[in-house]
Scaffold this active site. Structure first.
Site, PDB file in Angstrom:
ATOM      1  CE  LYS A  13      -2.448  -0.542   3.720  1.00 30.94           C
ATOM      2  NZ  LYS A  13      -1.823  -1.778   4.238  1.00 30.94           N
ATOM      3  NE  ARG A  88      -4.262   1.570  11.046  1.00 35.12           N
ATOM      4  CZ  ARG A  88      -3.322   0.874  10.424  1.00 35.12           C
ATOM      5  NH1 ARG A  88      -3.542  -0.397  10.152  1.00 35.12           N
ATOM      6  NH2 ARG A  88      -2.173   1.422  10.080  1.00 35.12           N
ATOM      7  NE  ARG A 122       9.742  -5.729   5.642  1.00 34.03           N
ATOM      8  CZ  ARG A 122       8.768  -4.824   5.748  1.00 34.03           C
ATOM      9  NH1 ARG A 122       8.438  -4.075   4.714  1.00 34.03           N
ATOM     10  NH2 ARG A 122       8.130  -4.665   6.909  1.00 34.03           N
ATOM     11  NE  ARG A 153      12.487  -3.041  10.027  1.00 37.26           N
ATOM     12  CZ  ARG A 153      12.268  -2.027   9.183  1.00 37.26           C
ATOM     13  NH1 ARG A 153      12.570  -0.806   9.540  1.00 37.26           N
ATOM     14  NH2 ARG A 153      11.748  -2.252   8.003  1.00 37.26           N
ATOM     15  NE  ARG A 164       2.619  -5.836  11.078  1.00 33.68           N
ATOM     16  CZ  ARG A 164       3.546  -5.467  10.181  1.00 33.68           C
ATOM     17  NH1 ARG A 164       4.704  -6.095  10.119  1.00 33.68           N
ATOM     18  NH2 ARG A 164       3.304  -4.470   9.364  1.00 33.68           N
TER      19      ARG A 164
END
Length: 207
Positions: A13, A88, A122, A153, A164
């Protein structure tokens, strides 16, 4: 053009919003960016949000809606905007409808496992802020740019990514049905290269 961008974490996004702002000459509105700016500058809103977050609580809808309403009333939004990360929830979407008439809700639909692979793969360099993916590192754990040691991370650990996505499915997925009922939803296949997906987004909004 007034656009709401929908999509799971890792769907791209933010990347597509940045390109659309240049293409359409309208601002990208991110509630996360607004909160971070106010926190950094220690504005009254920032101090209020800091106190809420310190208690481990979510920022109430009323505060989030109020800052979005104020932001959309500014001059640079006169010709439209791209909402990234808002609404949201159904409550926020219903509140938004009270003061704005969104034209498109663009849902970037990415396979769940692809999102998990994309985010959990990542790697981040704390020395130069570079971000890479294991698929391009050939097993190396050093930053190609500065030689620093790459890390994963906490937000990108596989379990955190799955958590998430679970939160997204419970709170944000209902927005897809909400905007579909209004005839404003356009679904975009989010699998493929950035260029391929971006071109699909443009076609979806008639550009």
């Amino acid at each position: 053009m007034k656009i709401v961008l929908l999509g799971a974490p890792g769907s791209g996004k933010g990347t597509h919003a940045q390109r659309l702002t240049k293409e359409l000459n309208i601002p990208q509105i991110s509630t996360g960016d607004i909160f971070r700016k106010n926190l950094k500058e220690e504005t009254p809103l920032g101090l209020q949000v800091k106190e809420i977050m310190a208690k481990g609580q979510l920022v109430p809808d009323a505060i989030t809606v109020a800052i979005v309403k104020d932001r959309l009333a500014q001059d640079d939004c006169a010709n439209g905007y791209i909402l990234d990360g808002f609404p949201r929830s159904l409550v926020q979407a219903e509140e938004l409808d009270k003061f704005e008439d969104v034209q498109f809700a663009v849902n970037i639909d990415v396979d769940k496992q692809a999102v998990i692979d994309r985010l959990s793969g990542r790697r981040f360099c704390p020395d130069c802020n570079g971000t890479y993916h294991v698929s391009t590192l050939n097993g190396q754990d050093k930053c190609p740019n500065c030689g620093g040691t790459l890390i994963t991370r906490q937000d990108d650990s596989e379990q955190t990514v799955r958590d998430r996505l679970d939160v997204y499915e419970k709170t944000t997925m209902p927005l897809i049905d909400y905007y579909a009922r209004q005839g404003k939803l356009v679904n975009v296949d989010g699998n493929g290269t950035i260029e391929e997906v971006y071109n699909r987004v443009l076609r979806a909004i008639g550009k």
